[in-house]
Design a protein around this motif. Sequence first.
Motif, PDB file in Angstrom:
ATOM      1  N   LEU A 111      58.186  85.687 -15.613  1.00 18.84           N
ATOM      2  CA  LEU A 111      57.077  85.721 -16.547  1.00 18.84           C
ATOM      3  C   LEU A 111      57.373  86.680 -17.686  1.00 18.84           C
ATOM      4  CD1 LEU A 111      55.775  84.609 -13.840  1.00 18.84           C
ATOM      5  CD2 LEU A 111      53.625  85.535 -14.710  1.00 18.84           C
ATOM      6  N   ARG A 112      56.725  86.423 -18.805  1.00 15.21           N
ATOM      7  CA  ARG A 112      56.958  87.230 -19.996  1.00 15.21           C
ATOM      8  C   ARG A 112      55.643  87.650 -20.639  1.00 15.21           C
ATOM      9  NH1 ARG A 112      61.231  85.038 -24.170  1.00 15.21           N
ATOM     10  NH2 ARG A 112      62.566  86.057 -22.614  1.00 15.21           N
ATOM     11  N   TRP A 113      55.546  88.931 -20.960  1.00 10.46           N
ATOM     12  CA  TRP A 113      54.471  89.467 -21.787  1.00 10.46           C
ATOM     13  C   TRP A 113      55.125  89.982 -23.063  1.00 10.46           C
ATOM     14  CZ3 TRP A 113      54.631  90.057 -16.578  1.00 10.46           C
ATOM     15  CH2 TRP A 113      53.494  89.721 -15.845  1.00 10.46           C
ATOM     16  N   GLY A 114      55.015  89.212 -24.111  1.00 12.49           N
ATOM     17  CA  GLY A 114      55.690  89.578 -25.340  1.00 12.49           C
ATOM     18  C   GLY A 114      57.191  89.601 -25.129  1.00 12.49           C
ATOM     19  N   LYS A 115      57.785  90.774 -25.255  1.00 13.56           N
ATOM     20  CA  LYS A 115      59.221  90.921 -25.045  1.00 13.56           C
ATOM     21  C   LYS A 115      59.569  91.462 -23.662  1.00 13.56           C
ATOM     22  CE  LYS A 115      59.522  95.553 -27.105  1.00 13.56           C
ATOM     23  NZ  LYS A 115      60.187  96.374 -28.157  1.00 13.56           N
ATOM     24  N   LYS A 116      58.567  91.696 -22.833  1.00 11.85           N
ATOM     25  CA  LYS A 116      58.781  92.245 -21.502  1.00 11.85           C
ATOM     26  C   LYS A 116      58.796  91.128 -20.464  1.00 11.85           C
ATOM     27  CE  LYS A 116      56.995  95.701 -18.259  1.00 11.85           C
ATOM     28  NZ  LYS A 116      55.943  96.719 -18.014  1.00 11.85           N
ATOM     29  N   ASP A 117      59.837  91.121 -19.642  1.00  7.67           N
ATOM     30  CA  ASP A 117      60.001  90.111 -18.608  1.00  7.67           C
ATOM     31  C   ASP A 117      59.879  90.731 -17.218  1.00  7.67           C
ATOM     32  OD1 ASP A 117      62.676  88.582 -20.514  1.00  7.67           O
ATOM     33  OD2 ASP A 117      60.518  88.194 -20.571  1.00  7.67           O
ATOM     34  N   ALA A 118      59.423  89.929 -16.280  1.00  7.64           N
ATOM     35  CA  ALA A 118      59.322  90.358 -14.892  1.00  7.64           C
ATOM     36  C   ALA A 118      59.467  89.155 -13.979  1.00  7.64           C
ATOM     37  CB  ALA A 118      58.001  91.066 -14.635  1.00  7.64           C
ATOM     38  N   THR A 119      59.976  89.411 -12.783  1.00  3.70           N
ATOM     39  CA  THR A 119      60.196  88.370 -11.792  1.00  3.70           C
ATOM     40  C   THR A 119      59.272  88.578 -10.604  1.00  3.70           C
ATOM     41  OG1 THR A 119      62.511  88.112 -12.434  1.00  3.70           O
ATOM     42  CG2 THR A 119      61.873  87.285 -10.270  1.00  3.70           C
ATOM     43  N   TYR A 120      58.679  87.490 -10.124  1.00  2.00           N
ATOM     44  CA  TYR A 120      57.757  87.543  -9.006  1.00  2.00           C
ATOM     45  C   TYR A 120      58.192  86.564  -7.924  1.00  2.00           C
ATOM     46  CZ  TYR A 120      54.792  90.133 -12.205  1.00  2.00           C
ATOM     47  OH  TYR A 120      54.300  91.078 -13.085  1.00  2.00           O
ATOM     48  N   TRP A 121      57.824  86.898  -6.704  1.00  3.00           N
ATOM     49  CA  TRP A 121      58.196  86.098  -5.542  1.00  3.00           C
ATOM     50  C   TRP A 121      56.989  85.755  -4.698  1.00  3.00           C
ATOM     51  CZ3 TRP A 121      63.146  84.389  -4.697  1.00  3.00           C
ATOM     52  CH2 TRP A 121      64.148  84.995  -5.456  1.00  3.00           C
ATOM     53  N   GLY A 122      57.021  84.575  -4.127  1.00  2.00           N
ATOM     54  CA  GLY A 122      56.016  84.206  -3.151  1.00  2.00           C
ATOM     55  C   GLY A 122      56.344  84.780  -1.789  1.00  2.00           C
ATOM     56  N   GLN A 123      55.449  84.564  -0.845  1.00  4.31           N
ATOM     57  CA  GLN A 123      55.633  85.086   0.503  1.00  4.31           C
ATOM     58  C   GLN A 123      56.599  84.257   1.342  1.00  4.31           C
ATOM     59  OE1 GLN A 123      54.265  88.070   1.698  1.00  4.31           O
ATOM     60  NE2 GLN A 123      53.851  88.249  -0.507  1.00  4.31           N
ATOM     61  N   GLY A 124      56.866  83.051   0.911  1.00  6.37           N
ATOM     62  CA  GLY A 124      57.767  82.174   1.630  1.00  6.37           C
ATOM     63  C   GLY A 124      57.019  81.179   2.496  1.00  6.37           C
ATOM     64  N   THR A 125      57.605  80.012   2.644  1.00  8.39           N
ATOM     65  CA  THR A 125      57.058  78.984   3.512  1.00  8.39           C
ATOM     66  C   THR A 125      58.185  78.440   4.386  1.00  8.39           C
ATOM     67  OG1 THR A 125      55.809  76.898   3.580  1.00  8.39           O
ATOM     68  CG2 THR A 125      57.367  77.168   1.769  1.00  8.39           C
ATOM     69  N   GLN A 126      57.905  78.297   5.661  1.00  6.79           N
ATOM     70  CA  GLN A 126      58.930  77.887   6.615  1.00  6.79           C
ATOM     71  C   GLN A 126      59.151  76.387   6.559  1.00  6.79           C
ATOM     72  OE1 GLN A 126      60.818  79.854   8.953  1.00  6.79           O
ATOM     73  NE2 GLN A 126      61.933  77.906   9.111  1.00  6.79           N
ATOM     74  N   VAL A 127      60.406  76.012   6.451  1.00  2.00           N
ATOM     75  CA  VAL A 127      60.819  74.618   6.564  1.00  2.00           C
ATOM     76  C   VAL A 127      61.748  74.510   7.761  1.00  2.00           C
ATOM     77  CG1 VAL A 127      62.125  72.729   5.523  1.00  2.00           C
ATOM     78  CG2 VAL A 127      60.557  74.097   4.124  1.00  2.00           C
ATOM     79  N   THR A 128      61.377  73.689   8.711  1.00  2.00           N
ATOM     80  CA  THR A 128      62.180  73.491   9.906  1.00  2.00           C
ATOM     81  C   THR A 128      62.526  72.020  10.038  1.00  2.00           C
ATOM     82  OG1 THR A 128      61.093  75.346  11.029  1.00  2.00           O
ATOM     83  CG2 THR A 128      62.311  73.784  12.398  1.00  2.00           C
ATOM     84  N   VAL A 129      63.812  71.738  10.098  1.00  4.01           N
ATOM     85  CA  VAL A 129      64.301  70.368  10.227  1.00  4.01           C
ATOM     86  C   VAL A 129      64.925  70.243  11.609  1.00  4.01           C
ATOM     87  CG1 VAL A 129      65.712  68.548   9.246  1.00  4.01           C
ATOM     88  CG2 VAL A 129      64.729  70.314   7.759  1.00  4.01           C
ATOM     89  N   SER A 130      64.263  69.534  12.474  1.00  7.02           N
ATOM     90  CA  SER A 130      64.709  69.427  13.855  1.00  7.02           C
ATOM     91  C   SER A 130      64.096  68.202  14.505  1.00  7.02           C
ATOM     92  CB  SER A 130      64.319  70.677  14.647  1.00  7.02           C
ATOM     93  OG  SER A 130      64.678  70.555  16.012  1.00  7.02           O
ATOM     94  N   SER A 131      64.842  67.615  15.420  1.00  2.00           N
ATOM     95  CA  SER A 131      64.325  66.511  16.197  1.00  2.00           C
ATOM     96  C   SER A 131      63.749  66.982  17.516  1.00  2.00           C
ATOM     97  CB  SER A 131      65.432  65.478  16.455  1.00  2.00           C
ATOM     98  OG  SER A 131      66.521  66.055  17.152  1.00  2.00           O
TER      99      SER A 131
END
Length: 117
Positions: free
Chosen positions: A97-117
């Motif tokens: 994200l950007r506020w004018g000339k200032k940038d910052a990075t943000y992260w979500g909490q994560g979501t689990q993806v499980t691929v299994s039979s």
Amino acid sequence: QIQLAESGGGLVQPGGSLRLSCTVSRSKASITAMGWYRQAPGNERELVARIIIGGSTNVADSVKGRFTISSGQNTVYLQMNSLKPEDTAVYYCNADLRWGKKDATYWGQGTQVTVSS
């Protein structure tokens, strides 16, 4: 405050599909890029796909041809097809994200993806 709300994770059989969504709740800031990263147990976090808003997209070789990243209104999507067990990981949403000339990075909490039979 900036909040990244993720959804769409879950359990799926090999060959199945999932669609992840991440919506950014923000004030005034503009989104310059969004992406998805994943981290499996014992592994480092790795880039899955990234999109420059209004620009190009990058997709990791390991998921190329199977995963597609796209963006909407303050939202990034990851369509995951032909899922493999090795895709199992916690998937994290990322936003620059950007506020004018200032940038910052943000992260979500994560979501689990499980691929299994």
